[in-house]
Scaffold this motif. Structure first.
Motif, PDB file in Angstrom:
ATOM      1  N   ARG A 126       0.710  -1.322  -0.140  1.00  0.00           N
ATOM      2  CA  ARG A 126       0.058  -0.032  -0.070  1.00  0.00           C
ATOM      3  C   ARG A 126       0.904   1.304  -0.061  1.00  0.00           C
ATOM      4  O   ARG A 126       0.487   2.311  -0.566  1.00  0.00           O
ATOM      5  N   LEU A 127       1.908   1.203   0.662  1.00  0.00           N
ATOM      6  CA  LEU A 127       2.958   2.430   0.770  1.00  0.00           C
ATOM      7  C   LEU A 127       3.426   2.499  -0.551  1.00  0.00           C
ATOM      8  O   LEU A 127       3.823   3.905  -1.101  1.00  0.00           O
ATOM      9  N   ARG A 128       4.047   1.553  -1.320  1.00  0.00           N
ATOM     10  CA  ARG A 128       4.474   1.521  -2.812  1.00  0.00           C
ATOM     11  C   ARG A 128       3.604   2.263  -3.457  1.00  0.00           C
ATOM     12  O   ARG A 128       3.766   2.959  -4.502  1.00  0.00           O
ATOM     13  N   VAL A 144       1.429  17.955  -3.030  1.00  0.00           N
ATOM     14  CA  VAL A 144       1.042  18.208  -1.725  1.00  0.00           C
ATOM     15  C   VAL A 144      -0.018  17.163  -0.941  1.00  0.00           C
ATOM     16  O   VAL A 144       0.406  16.514   0.053  1.00  0.00           O
ATOM     17  N   GLU A 145      -1.152  17.024  -1.590  1.00  0.00           N
ATOM     18  CA  GLU A 145      -2.209  16.131  -0.820  1.00  0.00           C
ATOM     19  C   GLU A 145      -1.396  14.788  -0.839  1.00  0.00           C
ATOM     20  O   GLU A 145      -1.700  14.017   0.085  1.00  0.00           O
ATOM     21  N   ASN A 146      -1.137  14.040  -1.974  1.00  0.00           N
ATOM     22  CA  ASN A 146      -0.524  12.783  -2.083  1.00  0.00           C
ATOM     23  C   ASN A 146       0.489  12.580  -1.216  1.00  0.00           C
ATOM     24  O   ASN A 146       0.926  11.461  -0.537  1.00  0.00           O
ATOM     25  N   ASN A 147       1.592  13.671  -0.994  1.00  0.00           N
ATOM     26  CA  ASN A 147       2.601  13.463  -0.156  1.00  0.00           C
ATOM     27  C   ASN A 147       2.073  13.420   1.180  1.00  0.00           C
ATOM     28  O   ASN A 147       2.561  12.441   2.290  1.00  0.00           O
ATOM     29  N   GLU A 148       1.055  14.102   1.727  1.00  0.00           N
ATOM     30  CA  GLU A 148       0.382  13.892   3.187  1.00  0.00           C
ATOM     31  C   GLU A 148      -0.160  12.585   3.163  1.00  0.00           C
ATOM     32  O   GLU A 148       0.128  11.940   4.303  1.00  0.00           O
ATOM     33  N   ASP A 149      -0.818  12.044   1.988  1.00  0.00           N
ATOM     34  CA  ASP A 149      -1.446  10.801   2.346  1.00  0.00           C
ATOM     35  C   ASP A 149      -0.419   9.850   2.691  1.00  0.00           C
ATOM     36  O   ASP A 149      -0.431   8.817   3.678  1.00  0.00           O
ATOM     37  N   LEU A 150       0.843   9.879   1.803  1.00  0.00           N
ATOM     38  CA  LEU A 150       1.879   8.927   2.222  1.00  0.00           C
ATOM     39  C   LEU A 150       2.485   9.111   3.622  1.00  0.00           C
ATOM     40  O   LEU A 150       2.511   7.985   4.088  1.00  0.00           O
ATOM     41  N   HIS A 151       2.953  10.163   4.113  1.00  0.00           N
ATOM     42  CA  HIS A 151       3.471  10.364   5.169  1.00  0.00           C
ATOM     43  C   HIS A 151       2.353   9.951   6.409  1.00  0.00           C
ATOM     44  O   HIS A 151       2.772   9.136   7.121  1.00  0.00           O
ATOM     45  N   LEU A 152       1.140  10.216   6.205  1.00  0.00           N
ATOM     46  CA  LEU A 152       0.233   9.748   7.198  1.00  0.00           C
ATOM     47  C   LEU A 152       0.056   8.499   7.289  1.00  0.00           C
ATOM     48  O   LEU A 152      -0.164   7.673   8.428  1.00  0.00           O
ATOM     49  N   ALA A 153      -0.036   7.663   6.300  1.00  0.00           N
ATOM     50  CA  ALA A 153      -0.208   6.269   6.242  1.00  0.00           C
ATOM     51  C   ALA A 153       1.027   5.739   6.695  1.00  0.00           C
ATOM     52  O   ALA A 153       0.806   4.551   7.661  1.00  0.00           O
ATOM     53  N   ILE A 154       2.322   6.056   6.713  1.00  0.00           N
ATOM     54  CA  ILE A 154       3.316   5.486   7.194  1.00  0.00           C
ATOM     55  C   ILE A 154       3.177   5.703   8.836  1.00  0.00           C
ATOM     56  O   ILE A 154       3.377   4.753   9.454  1.00  0.00           O
TER      57      ILE A 154
END
Length: 232
Positions: A126-128, A144-154
């Motif tokens: 999912r992180l990939r 910016v939005e996709n970057n936030e989604d990735l960081h928060l998922a981690i």
């Protein structure tokens, strides 16, 4: 007497670790969450003046819960009140950027390490996918939005609700779209490479490398934010 609570999917935090179930929140909490999100995504811009009446009309609420929300936001440094000029969204300053990124550089590598200890193969997959979504974004706001989604998922994978709360506080008050962090292709490319390295290090169990890459990633973001602020 009618209840003063409304039903909401959460408190407005992007880092909730619950199951996503609907929880009751007060109207003041709902107003707070909505206003804090508006600050985070840049709908309410740094330095913008706001009035209680305008915000109440925008949120469709009475003055009392909005006043309580503004008081809380002021106590957290997201808005400022001047007796002569009124209330405005807190300005971005070099000192504030340094403060936020300094704390992020301590807490988020810690969250990455914890996440790596708990992540399953499905989590890594999912992180990939989220890393690829960042790579495929076509506008600065989408990046910016996709970057936030990735960081928060981690960070959610860490399972540490207290740590997530601290990180959420740091992210919530920093309007990343207003910083123009991804206005240059070189920064977008650098960020993408770092995202890939973080996730692959987690996948391979190299948690020291994952944490250190996250620390560098945040420091590069700090440098870009300060550069863009100075350019303005």
């Amino acid at each position: 007497m009618a209840s003063s609570e409304t039903r909401s999917p959460g408190s407005g935090s992007g880092l909730g670790v619950g199951s996503g179930s609907v929880r009751p929140v007060s109207k003041a909490a709902a107003a707070y969450a909505s206003l804090r999100k508006s600050i985070r995504v840049g709908d309410l811009e740094p330095g913008e003046r706001v009035t209680l009446k305008r915000l109440s009309e925008h949120l469709g609420m009475s003055l009392t819960p909005v006043r309580e929300a503004l008081s809380r936001l002021e106590s957290e440094g997201f808005v400022v009140h001047d007796p002569h000029r009124g209330t405005s969204i807190a300005e971005l300053t070099p000192a504030r950027i340094e403060q936020v990124y300094r704390l992020r550089g301590v807490l988020e590598p810690m969250a990455v390490r914890l996440a790596g200890e708990r992540a399953t193969p499905a989590d890594i997959d999912r992180l990939r996918e989220l890393v690829l979504a960042c790579d495929e974004a076509t506008t600065p706001l989408e990046v910016v939005e996709n970057n936030e989604d990735l960081h928060l998922a981690i960070y959610r994978l860490s399972g540490d609700s207290l740590l997530l709360g601290f990180i959420d506080q740091l992210w919530a008050g920093m309007p990343y779209p207003s910083l123009g962090l991804y206005g240059s292709q070189s920064r977008v490319s650098q960020s993408s490479q770092e995202h890939h390295r973080i996730v692959e290090a987690m996948a391979e169990g190299r948690l020291d490398d994952a944490a250190e890459t996250m620390r560098l990633h945040i420091d590069h973001g700090r440098a870009a934010a300060l550069k863009n602020l100075d350019a303005d």
